[in-house]
Write a protein that holds these residues in place. Structure first.
Motif, short mmCIF file in Angstrom:
data_model
loop_
_atom_site.label_atom_id
_atom_site.label_comp_id
_atom_site.label_asym_id
_atom_site.label_seq_id
_atom_site.Cartn_x
_atom_site.Cartn_y
_atom_site.Cartn_z
N GLY A 1 -25.92 -3.41 45.71
CA GLY A 1 -25.86 -3.47 44.24
C GLY A 1 -26.21 -2.17 43.54
O GLY A 1 -26.55 -2.16 42.36
N ALA A 2 -26.14 -1.05 44.28
CA ALA A 2 -26.52 0.22 43.66
C ALA A 2 -25.35 0.87 42.95
O ALA A 2 -24.18 0.61 43.26
CB ALA A 2 -27.05 1.16 44.73
N THR A 3 -25.67 1.71 41.95
CA THR A 3 -24.64 2.50 41.28
C THR A 3 -24.69 3.92 41.84
O THR A 3 -25.74 4.56 41.82
CB THR A 3 -24.94 2.57 39.75
OG1 THR A 3 -25.07 1.23 39.28
CG2 THR A 3 -23.84 3.31 39.00
N LEU A 4 -23.54 4.38 42.33
CA LEU A 4 -23.48 5.73 42.91
C LEU A 4 -23.45 6.77 41.81
O LEU A 4 -22.63 6.70 40.89
CB LEU A 4 -22.21 5.85 43.78
CG LEU A 4 -21.96 7.22 44.39
CD1 LEU A 4 -23.04 7.58 45.40
CD2 LEU A 4 -20.59 7.27 45.05
N VAL A 5 -24.35 7.73 41.88
CA VAL A 5 -24.33 8.84 40.91
C VAL A 5 -24.27 10.16 41.66
O VAL A 5 -24.56 10.23 42.85
CB VAL A 5 -25.56 8.82 39.96
CG1 VAL A 5 -25.59 7.57 39.11
CG2 VAL A 5 -26.87 8.96 40.75
N THR A 6 -23.89 11.20 40.95
CA THR A 6 -23.83 12.53 41.56
C THR A 6 -25.24 13.14 41.60
O THR A 6 -26.18 12.60 41.01
CB THR A 6 -22.92 13.47 40.75
OG1 THR A 6 -23.53 13.66 39.45
CG2 THR A 6 -21.52 12.91 40.59
N CYS A 7 -25.31 14.29 42.22
CA CYS A 7 -26.59 15.01 42.30
C CYS A 7 -27.13 15.30 40.89
O CYS A 7 -28.28 14.97 40.58
CB CYS A 7 -26.33 16.31 43.08
SG CYS A 7 -27.74 17.40 43.21
N SER A 8 -26.29 15.88 40.04
CA SER A 8 -26.78 16.24 38.70
C SER A 8 -27.05 14.98 37.86
O SER A 8 -28.01 14.93 37.08
CB SER A 8 -25.81 17.17 37.98
OG SER A 8 -24.53 16.59 37.94
N GLN A 9 -26.21 13.94 38.05
CA GLN A 9 -26.47 12.69 37.31
C GLN A 9 -27.80 12.07 37.74
O GLN A 9 -28.53 11.51 36.93
CB GLN A 9 -25.34 11.68 37.56
CG GLN A 9 -24.08 11.99 36.78
CD GLN A 9 -22.90 11.12 37.25
OE1 GLN A 9 -22.91 10.56 38.34
NE2 GLN A 9 -21.88 11.03 36.42
N PHE A 10 -28.11 12.19 39.02
CA PHE A 10 -29.39 11.64 39.49
C PHE A 10 -30.53 12.39 38.78
O PHE A 10 -31.52 11.77 38.37
CB PHE A 10 -29.52 11.75 41.01
CG PHE A 10 -30.73 11.02 41.54
CD1 PHE A 10 -30.81 9.63 41.48
CD2 PHE A 10 -31.80 11.71 42.09
CE1 PHE A 10 -31.94 8.95 41.95
CE2 PHE A 10 -32.93 11.05 42.57
CZ PHE A 10 -32.99 9.66 42.50
N GLY A 11 -30.36 13.69 38.63
CA GLY A 11 -31.35 14.47 37.87
C GLY A 11 -31.50 13.90 36.46
O GLY A 11 -32.62 13.72 35.96
N GLU A 12 -30.37 13.59 35.83
CA GLU A 12 -30.42 13.04 34.46
C GLU A 12 -31.11 11.67 34.47
O GLU A 12 -31.88 11.34 33.56
CB GLU A 12 -29.01 12.93 33.88
CG GLU A 12 -28.45 14.29 33.47
CD GLU A 12 -26.92 14.33 33.44
OE1 GLU A 12 -26.29 13.25 33.43
OE2 GLU A 12 -26.36 15.44 33.46
#
Ligand SMILES: NC(=O)C1=CN([C@@H]2O[C@H](COP(=O)(O)OP(=O)(O)OC[C@H]3O[C@@H](n4cnc5c(N)ncnc54)[C@H](OP(=O)(O)O)[C@@H]3O)[C@@H](O)[C@H]2O)C=CC1
Ligand SMILES: O=C(O)CCC(=O)C(=O)O
Ligand SMILES: [Mg+2]
Length: 416
Positions: free
Chosen positions: A399-410
């Motif tokens: 059930g996780a949402t995949l985010v990018t490296c920079s989005q994870f930072g956000e």
């Protein structure tokens, strides 16, 4: 003063006064972006740290980042032969606290490790790697919450000294002949094409590392320090590390035998609690830390063991994407991710930036900026709890949402 390093005008250097770090409100912090995924994780780290500092202190405090070069970027900025510019080393000597992304080391030939060179030239003899589970991070073990260890890896000696000669080289042949004719060695089986490496381990080098590990256990109220070694086979290097470790515990920390031995105990002078000083042979340790992780706390070990143990332990809490580290000497400290350059992911804005962000969290704590450090932890925990995660966690998390490296930072910033 420097050729390719631009000192930020409004910042000030961190200094050491009377043996203590003096951190101004606007410190200049040098950073190396790093090769491979350095281009992804380092900008995310800079963004997240700036946000944490701003949230914690408003305009009273700000880090003035100063880029210095090593690895491939140095060869572009300086010249094709300059991988670790002299002025990069000078900057770390002058500014005392820095952070770096990973640097590539070719396998089986080519230049020696720049990461190891930085540690050795600047005498950053402690590689400190805390391994702790964040609630919600997917891992392959059943009870990841039982893993809470801090690895103190000797960072300046052992086979990382680079005294190694290629099979067939004049030096290898000369060394083999010397060992045979002068040292009575008669069991090198195939002398014709045989590489040779030397493993220096000194009393001083071992004891200064163990001293830091025990002091850490005292300062952080930890229950035990385990000396991990392969002293049954390498008696005068790994075995000596263990002996010298116990010797130091007795001489400097008044360690007493625990229940008649072979382990020892010291009394924590800060709270009277017992700290056990024990030892485990390295191969056994690899199964112990999987089967009985709750029994291990601070680990003190030599360079190669520490390298292996820290990656293996990080897998138990979700992988090297979330395992931070620091290289610390008497005056200088350079914080760095535990992982490498992961070349297949370089520039894809895909990998987990938590390792270098948590290394920055260690850096902020080292500077005494604990409020900003706490915000980084809060932000990372929040992002993980919200299940907005990078590919490494997303592939194991339901059930996780995949985010990018920079989005994870956000996401980290949103959760501070
Ligand atoms: N201190 C340093 O600068 C270090 C440098 N190195 C150097 O890095 C280069 C590559 O080494 P290698 O052995 O491949 O090790 P790496 O740590 O670079 O990568 C190994 C694997 O670990 C996972 N991984 C690494 N970083 C992340 C991250 N940020 N987020 C999520 N997953 C991650 C990936 O796994 P998966 O494939 O499963 O997705 C990756 O394929 C070598 O030149 C080595 O010498 C290595 C270690 C430390
Ligand atoms: O220097 C390198 O390339 C690898 C070093 C490493 O694996 C480490 O320090 O953990
Ligand atoms: Mg490693």
């Amino acid at each position: 003063m420097y050729t390719n390093v631009h000192i930020p005008e409004n910042g000030e250097a961190i200094t050491i006064e009377n043996g203590l770090l003096r951190v101004p409100n606007h410190p200049i912090i040098p950073f190396i972006e790093g090769d491979g995924i350095g281009v992804d994780v380092t900008p995310a780290m800079l963004m997240v740290v700036d946000a944490a500092v701003s949230k914690a202190y408003g305009s009273d405090r700000q880090i003035h980042w100063m880029e210095v070069y090593a690895g491939e970027k140095a060869t572009q900025i300086y010249d094709s032969e300059t991988w670790l510019p002299e002025e990069t080393l000078e900057v770390f000597k002058q500014f005392k606290v820095g952070i770096k992304g990973p640097l590539t080391t070719p396998v089986g030939g080519g230049m020696r490790s720049l990461n190891v060179a930085l540690r050795q030239v600047l005498d950053l003899y402690v590689c400190q790697r805390p391994v702790q589970w964040f609630t919600g991070v997917p891992t392959p073990v059943k009870k990841p919450s039982e893993v809470n260890m801090v690895v103190f890896r000797e960072n300046s000696e052992d086979i990382y000294s680079g005294i190694e000669y290629q099979a067939g080289s004049e030096q290898a042949q000369k060394l083999i002949s010397f060992l045979q004719s002068e040292m009575g060695v008669n069991n090198i089986r195939f002398t014709d094409l045989c590489g040779v490496g030397i493993k220096p381990v000194s009393k001083e080098g071992s004891q200064r590392l163990v001293r830091k590990a025990i002091q850490y256990a005292i300062d952080h109220d930890r229950a035990s320090v385990t000396l991990v070694h392969k002293g049954n086979i390498m008696k005068y290097t790994e075995g000596a590390f263990k002996e010298w470790g116990y010797e130091l515990a007795k001489e400097e920390f008044s360690a007493q035998l625990l229940n008649g031995g072979p382990w020892y105990k010291i009394e924590n002078p800060k709270n009277g609690r017992e700290i056990i000083i024990k030892d485990v042979i390295a191969d056994s340790m690899l199964q112990q830390m999987l089967l009985r992780p709750a029994e291990y706390d601070v680990i003190a070990t030599l360079n190669l063991n520490g390298d292996y143990l820290s990656d293996a332990l990080s897998a138990q809490v979700g992988g090297i994407g979330i395992a931070p580290g620091a290289n610390i000497g008497e005056k200088i400290a350079i914080f760095e991710a535990t992982h490498g350059t992961a070349p297949k992911y370089a520039g894809l804005n895909k990998v987990n930036p938590s390792s270098v962000i948590l290394s920055a969290e260690m850096m902020l704590r080292h500077m005494g900026w604990v409020e900003a450090a706490d915000l980084l932890l809060k932000g990372i925990s929040g992002a993980i709890n919200a299940k907005t995660v990078t590919y490494d966690f997303e592939r194991l998390m339901e059930g996780a949402t995949l985010v990018t490296c920079s989005q994870f930072g956000e996401c980290i910033i949103e959760n501070m």
